[in-house]
Scaffold this active site. Structure first.
Site, PDB file in Angstrom:
ATOM      1  N   THR A  48      32.065  29.166  23.543  1.00  0.00           N
ATOM      2  CA  THR A  48      30.848  28.188  23.514  1.00  0.00           C
ATOM      3  C   THR A  48      31.075  27.378  22.174  1.00  0.00           C
ATOM      4  OG1 THR A  48      29.440  30.035  24.186  1.00  0.00           O
ATOM      5  CG2 THR A  48      28.350  28.265  22.870  1.00  0.00           C
ATOM      6  N   CYS A  49      31.529  27.831  21.207  1.00  0.00           N
ATOM      7  CA  CYS A  49      32.103  26.934  20.105  1.00  0.00           C
ATOM      8  C   CYS A  49      33.055  25.899  20.462  1.00  0.00           C
ATOM      9  CB  CYS A  49      32.392  27.819  19.018  1.00  0.00           C
ATOM     10  SG  CYS A  49      31.635  28.988  18.355  1.00  0.00           S
TER      11      CYS A  49
END
Length: 161
Positions: A48-49
């Site tokens: 996600t990052c």
């Protein structure tokens, strides 16, 4: 109690990579007299990052700075070497500054931690984005789950600039 809009950021020291190697960088050096967009990730290179959160800030860096922002910075509970490698891989133009919070001191001081021990990641930063003016929080968008990058995304934060 987590930090909130109107609060002053706590004093902290990050680690940044310089041509001479790792060096400390204080909150005063980053925020004093400046308008800063700071966003936090649970971990560099995590799906996600790396794929959802950071790219929006890199893509929109010029537009964000055109709204009077002096600095765009990301912090994560990773060591300075990992954050430096992530910057080289994901933001080689340097439009986003990478601040290592390796021991989660800043995340703890903000009251914005995420215990990801069950996932093998230990104590990390919660995912958030904030607008800081001369060390005071002017806007704060905190995700309710570490796997989301919606309210803390660049597009959403730009609405507050």
């Amino acid at each position: 109690m987590p930090i909130k809009v109107g609060d002053r950021l706590p004093n902290a020291t990050f680690r940044v990579m310089t041509p001479d190697g790792p060096a400390p960088k204080t909150t005063d050096e980053i925020f004093k007299g400046k308008k800063v967009v700071l966003f936090a990730v649970p971990g560099a290179f995590t799906p996600t990052c790396h794929n959802n959160h950071l790219p929006g800030f890199v893509k929109n860096a010029a537009a964000i700075k055109a709204k009077g922002v002096d600095t765009i910075a990301v912090t994560g509970v990773n060591d300075v070497f990992v954050m430096s490698a992530w910057q080289k891989a994901a933001c080689p133009d340097g439009s986003v500054e990478f601040l290592a919070d390796g021991s989660a001191d800043f995340a703890k001081a903000l009251g914005l931690t995420a215990d990801l021990t069950a996932r093998g990641l230990g104590l990390r930063s919660a995912r958030y984005a904030m607008l800081v003016q001369d060390g005071v929080v002017k806007a704060l968008n905190v995700e309710d789950a570490p796997g989301k990058a919606e309210v803390s995304g660049a597009d959403n934060l730009m609405k507050t600039l």
